[in-house]
Design a protein around this motif. Structure first.
Motif, PDB file in Angstrom:
ATOM      1  N   LYS A   1      46.488  -5.463 -25.102  1.00  0.00           N
ATOM      2  CA  LYS A   1      45.086  -5.744 -25.397  1.00  0.00           C
ATOM      3  C   LYS A   1      44.759  -5.335 -26.836  1.00  0.00           C
ATOM      4  O   LYS A   1      45.014  -4.206 -27.247  1.00  0.00           O
ATOM      5  CB  LYS A   1      44.207  -4.974 -24.414  1.00  0.00           C
TER       6      LYS A   1
ATOM      7  N   THR B   1      43.342   0.659 -27.147  1.00  0.00           N
ATOM      8  CA  THR B   1      44.454   1.081 -26.290  1.00  0.00           C
ATOM      9  C   THR B   1      44.228   2.528 -25.888  1.00  0.00           C
ATOM     10  O   THR B   1      44.095   3.405 -26.736  1.00  0.00           O
ATOM     11  CB  THR B   1      45.795   0.931 -27.038  1.00  0.00           C
TER      12      THR B   1
ATOM     13  N   SER C   1      48.575  -3.156 -31.384  1.00  0.00           N
ATOM     14  CA  SER C   1      48.669  -4.077 -30.245  1.00  0.00           C
ATOM     15  C   SER C   1      48.825  -5.515 -30.740  1.00  0.00           C
ATOM     16  O   SER C   1      49.624  -6.287 -30.193  1.00  0.00           O
ATOM     17  CB  SER C   1      47.441  -3.935 -29.344  1.00  0.00           C
TER      18      SER C   1
HETATM   19 MG   LIG Z   1      45.896  -1.000 -29.349  1.00  0.00          MG
END
Ligand SMILES: [Mg+2]
Ligand SMILES: Nc1nc2c(ncn2[C@@H]2O[C@H](COP(=O)(O)OP(=O)(O)OP(=O)(O)O)[C@@H](O)[C@H]2O)c(=O)[nH]1
Length: 269
Positions: free
Chosen positions: A134, A142, A121
């Motif tokens: 996020k 995630t 991410s």
């Molecule tokens: Mg992630």
């Protein structure tokens, strides 16, 4: 893994994110089968935390194996330009193919995969130039797949971290625990810290002593010395090794003990 298999038909490019400190344990051998025939890009991430000399060796190793690899620090975005180039190259190939087949222009779809907490991410955010996914410093952030659209040309799919189907040998699990890829509840902090003292004293002699004044001690004695130095004490004044272990692990993971590569080219296959 099953979901990935279902989605792979939609995907033009697979972006595999690897932790530069554990280039073996953070790669998933199942992935090779899954992504056969797709364009592929390997992101060698967290290179700010890994040993520069070892980074060079790993990058050469990947190049020797024909893998397109970009060195990244997803925390500050170093490497993003090279990623752009690599993605553009993959995209150009696909556009050309689509054109030949008479397919209307559609965005390139890339799937970002890797083990938990490796920085998938964070990588997407630094690539996007803004916070779109996020990210946090624990595994399992995630939860489901998420598409992120970057301009007209590219769509990225963020995926939850996938762990190996089974841990081959004890070192894989240990190395994943050392970097924080598996939940800290799985291995007791003291046990993990004991393993860290051993690794540090063997691989990077002097660093533990510089930081904690623990000379060449290893194992429990070392952990006691570290705890005393850090002021982790129980009521009677003896070392609180549980607390000391937690601090040592934090220092090890954050780079406070210097840049560390746990796995070396040519070891463990
Ligand atoms: Mg992630
Ligand atoms: N020092 C450093 N930290 C990084 C780098 N990339 C990611 N991180 C940190 O690593 C932690 C995990 O990042 P995420 O992007 O949430 O990892 P993820 O792979 O998406 O994790 P899951 O969604 O849980 O599978 C965060 O604290 C990031 O700030 C990097 O290149 N260097």
């Amino acid at each position: 893994m099953r979901e990935m298999k279902e989605d792979i038909g939609l995907i033009d490019l697979v972006i595999e994110v690897v932790d530069a400190r554990i280039p073996l344990a953070s790669r998933n051998p199942e992935l090779d089968k899954l992504v056969a025939g797709k364009s592929r890009l390997l992101i060698f991430n967290k290179t700010d935390l890994s040993d520069e000399k070892e980074n060079e060796k790993w990058l050469k190793h990947y190049a020797d194996n024909g893998l397109v690899t970009v060195r990244m620090n997803s925390k500050n975005g170093t490497g993003v330009k090279e990623v752009n180039k690599a993605v553009d190259a993959a995209c150009a190939k696909k556009l050309e193919r689509d054109k030949k087949r008479g397919i209307k222009e559609r965005p390139v779809r890339a799937m970002v995969v890797g083990i938990p907490n490796v920085g998938k991410s964070a990588f997407i955010n630094s690539f996007a130039g803004k916070s779109v996914a996020k990210a946090a410093n624990k595994p399992g952030v995630t939860r489901g797949k998420q598409w992120v659209r970057l301009g007209k040309k590219l769509e990225l799919m963020d995926t939850p971290g996938v762990m190996w189907p089974k841990f081959e040998g004890k070192d894989v699990g240990l190395h994943l625990a050392m970097t924080g890829a598996v939940n800290d509840q799985i291995l007791p902090a003291e046990e993990l810290a004991l393993n860290i003292t051993e690794l540090m004293q063997a691989r990077y002699p002097g660093r533990m002593d510089d930081k904690y004044g623990c000379r060449e001690l290893v194992g429990y004695e070392c952990l006691e010395a570290v705890s005393l130095r850090l002021g982790c004490l129980k009521k009677g004044g003896e070392a609180d090794t549980e607390k000391g272990a937690v601090s040592l692990i934090k220092d090890f993971r954050s780079g406070a003990l210097g840049r560390i590569t746990i796995e070396r080219v040519g070891e463990n296959g």
